[in-house]
Design an enzyme around this catalytic site. Structure first.
Site, PDB file in Angstrom:
ATOM      1  N   HIS A   1      -5.067   3.286   4.516  1.00 59.15           N
ATOM      2  CA  HIS A   1      -3.847   3.074   4.834  1.00 59.15           C
ATOM      3  C   HIS A   1      -2.500   3.952   4.396  1.00 59.15           C
ATOM      4  O   HIS A   1      -2.675   4.292   3.089  1.00 59.15           O
ATOM      5  CB  HIS A   1      -3.323   1.589   4.290  1.00 59.15           C
ATOM      6  CG  HIS A   1      -4.114   0.567   5.051  1.00 59.15           C
ATOM      7  ND1 HIS A   1      -4.651  -0.435   4.392  1.00 59.15           N
ATOM      8  CD2 HIS A   1      -4.516   0.579   6.440  1.00 59.15           C
ATOM      9  CE1 HIS A   1      -5.101  -1.384   5.480  1.00 59.15           C
ATOM     10  NE2 HIS A   1      -5.037  -0.548   6.666  1.00 59.15           N
TER      11      HIS A   1
ATOM     12  N   GLU B   1      -0.211   3.706   1.034  1.00 58.37           N
ATOM     13  CA  GLU B   1      -0.541   3.423  -0.272  1.00 58.37           C
ATOM     14  C   GLU B   1      -0.983   4.634  -1.111  1.00 58.37           C
ATOM     15  O   GLU B   1      -1.972   5.029  -1.355  1.00 58.37           O
ATOM     16  CB  GLU B   1      -1.853   2.483  -0.091  1.00 58.37           C
ATOM     17  CG  GLU B   1      -1.340   1.208   0.844  1.00 58.37           C
ATOM     18  CD  GLU B   1      -2.666   0.170   1.377  1.00 58.37           C
ATOM     19  OE1 GLU B   1      -3.842   0.617   1.159  1.00 58.37           O
ATOM     20  OE2 GLU B   1      -2.333  -0.550   2.141  1.00 58.37           O
TER      21      GLU B   1
ATOM     22  N   ARG C   1       1.677   2.599   7.950  1.00 59.34           N
ATOM     23  CA  ARG C   1       0.296   2.159   7.634  1.00 59.34           C
ATOM     24  C   ARG C   1      -0.847   2.813   8.268  1.00 59.34           C
ATOM     25  O   ARG C   1      -1.740   3.069   7.632  1.00 59.34           O
ATOM     26  CB  ARG C   1       0.168   0.740   7.887  1.00 59.34           C
ATOM     27  CG  ARG C   1      -1.013   0.034   7.642  1.00 59.34           C
ATOM     28  CD  ARG C   1      -0.658  -1.517   7.769  1.00 59.34           C
ATOM     29  NE  ARG C   1      -1.982  -2.457   7.982  1.00 59.34           N
ATOM     30  CZ  ARG C   1      -2.596  -3.007   6.937  1.00 59.34           C
ATOM     31  NH1 ARG C   1      -2.170  -2.874   5.626  1.00 59.34           N
ATOM     32  NH2 ARG C   1      -3.508  -3.580   7.244  1.00 59.34           N
TER      33      ARG C   1
ATOM     34  N   HIS D   1      -7.094   0.695  -1.907  1.00 57.78           N
ATOM     35  CA  HIS D   1      -6.014   0.285  -1.390  1.00 57.78           C
ATOM     36  C   HIS D   1      -4.902  -0.198  -2.612  1.00 57.78           C
ATOM     37  O   HIS D   1      -4.979   0.151  -3.670  1.00 57.78           O
ATOM     38  CB  HIS D   1      -6.030  -0.893  -0.457  1.00 57.78           C
ATOM     39  CG  HIS D   1      -6.886  -0.684   0.598  1.00 57.78           C
ATOM     40  ND1 HIS D   1      -6.332  -0.953   2.095  1.00 57.78           N
ATOM     41  CD2 HIS D   1      -8.209  -0.673   0.659  1.00 57.78           C
ATOM     42  CE1 HIS D   1      -7.239  -0.721   3.018  1.00 57.78           C
ATOM     43  NE2 HIS D   1      -8.434  -0.398   2.327  1.00 57.78           N
TER      44      HIS D   1
ATOM     45  N   GLU E   1      -7.326  -3.453  -4.481  1.00 55.10           N
ATOM     46  CA  GLU E   1      -5.826  -3.433  -4.357  1.00 55.10           C
ATOM     47  C   GLU E   1      -5.048  -2.893  -5.529  1.00 55.10           C
ATOM     48  O   GLU E   1      -4.842  -3.865  -6.521  1.00 55.10           O
ATOM     49  CB  GLU E   1      -5.463  -4.648  -3.840  1.00 55.10           C
ATOM     50  CG  GLU E   1      -5.963  -5.306  -2.290  1.00 55.10           C
ATOM     51  CD  GLU E   1      -5.025  -4.469  -1.319  1.00 55.10           C
ATOM     52  OE1 GLU E   1      -4.442  -3.555  -1.289  1.00 55.10           O
ATOM     53  OE2 GLU E   1      -5.816  -4.615  -0.231  1.00 55.10           O
TER      54      GLU E   1
END
Ligand SMILES: [Zn+2]
Length: 378
Positions: free
Chosen positions: A89, A92, A147, A217, A312
């Protein structure tokens, strides 16, 4: 000044660059984040040629070349593979920074750190620092919060497929959009995007050797296990592995280990927290975050890779994708501990020098003094 500054610090270039305001680049129009990552890859290979090689993976929609780095200690042994990709993405940014940090740390410490030394004897590390290169560049130059990739749709009236909805794992079934202007547009079909195909074809080719698939991510502070597309847990005797757990000590009960992946993730989160106290949530994506289909993590697990995780990274929403520069390094440091905990575990599991002993507390079990997990490859 800038050209001298970077080699002096020997830091991952994008880390340094994110620390500088984008206005720095107005003065240096030839430098872009992605250019310096390409340069960094070449450089890191040159100066560590005994360990690192750079390989072609594929082309992006806009015809840029995707490379991955392979870190392999020369050996006659048959080794297994750990895969890690960053930057699927675009916005990020902490993710590509972490991939570079990871490579830097491994190279800096593999001689002195016994853990890294040990797992490099059995495992090769494959790192894709930026999966979605076109999107990453677009997020630097045009839209910070972009994104997706940059594939054109509807005669060029809308752009971008969410590459993490484009893999062939229950593709298009849940948590996606068929509208190309949506952030979670899943593409025209599974693996419709060249970036997805490049990764998927490579992973498929190597899948019998890949023990662990990591995809990085931000944000939210999670370590996510499969699946996102269903709340059904992964089969406990998944793939070629038979997993049994036996409890020894004061109690001889058999502890059902429903999901070893979960336990390993919990150990990783504990290691991460030990550094700066950052707390991560661990669990199956569909249960603790949201349902989504077509993710690379689900897909990797479905084709038989036993350990598959989405990280994440920081934070939990205060700054979101635009993580302040002073959090870049601590985020990388703590994440390094989590990732090496996973790799170390996988290494000891598959290349046991003896049984791996997990203490009861590390598994959160009160019944046992220790738990021995035995895996057999059938
Ligand atoms: Zn993401």
């Amino acid at each position: 000044w800038f050209a001298n500054f970077l080699p002096f610090y020997a830091l991952p270039l994008s880390l340094v660059m994110i620390n500088l305001s984008p206005s720095m680049f107005d003065a240096e129009p030839n430098l872009s984040a992605m250019t310096t990552i390409y340069q960094w890859m070449t450089q890191i290979q040159k100066s560590n040629s005994e360990l690192v090689t750079q390989h072609y993976l594929g082309k992006t929609t806009e015809n840029r070349t995707m490379y991955y780095l392979q870190i392999s200690q020369p050996s006659d042994k048959i080794k297994k593979i750990i895969w890690m990709d960053c930057g699927i993405h675009a916005r990020e940014w902490i993710s590509p920074a972490f991939c570079q940090w990871f490579v830097k740390e491994i190279l800096q410490n593999y001689r002195s750190d016994p853990k890294i030394r040990r797992f490099l004897q059995n495992l090769d590390l494959y790192i894709l620092p930026v999966l979605n290169i076109d999107g990453y560049i677009y997020s630097w130059e045009k839209d910070r919060l972009w994104r997706k990739n940059r594939s054109p749709h509807m005669n060029g009236t809308c752009y971008g497929t969410d590459l993490n909805r484009n893999f062939n794992s229950s593709w298009g079934s849940i948590g996606v959009s068929y509208n190309c202007s949506s952030e979670i547009f899943c593409g025209s079909g599974p693996e419709s995007e060249p970036e997805t195909r490049a990764v998927a074809q490579f992973i498929k080719k190597k899948k019998s050797d890949i023990l662990c698939y990591l995809t990085i991510h931000s944000y939210g502070q999670y370590i996510l296990t499969p699946y996102g597309s269903t709340t059904r847990p992964p089969n406990k005797n998944f793939g070629p592995l038979k997993i049994t757990a036996k409890c020894t000590g004061t109690d001889d009960n058999i502890i059902p280990v429903l999901n070893i992946q979960m336990h390993v993730a919990e150990m990783a989160a504990a290691a991460l927290m030990g550094k700066y106290g950052t707390s991560y949530k661990v669990g199956p994506t569909s249960l603790i975050l949201y349902s989504n289909s077509g993710s690379s993590r689900d897909w990797a697990h479905m084709i038989g890779i036993p350990f598959s995780y989405t990280f994440e990274l920081r934070d939990k929403g205060t700054h979101g994708f635009v993580l302040p520069p002073d959090q870049i390094q601590p985020t990388c440091e703590e994440t390094m501990l989590a990732v090496t905990t996973i790799i170390d575990y996988v290494d000891q599991k598959y290349f046991p020098g003896g049984a791996v002993m997990l203490t009861a507390s590390s598994l959160g079990l009160s019944l046992c003094l220790s738990v021995v997990l035995t895996w057999t490859v059938s």
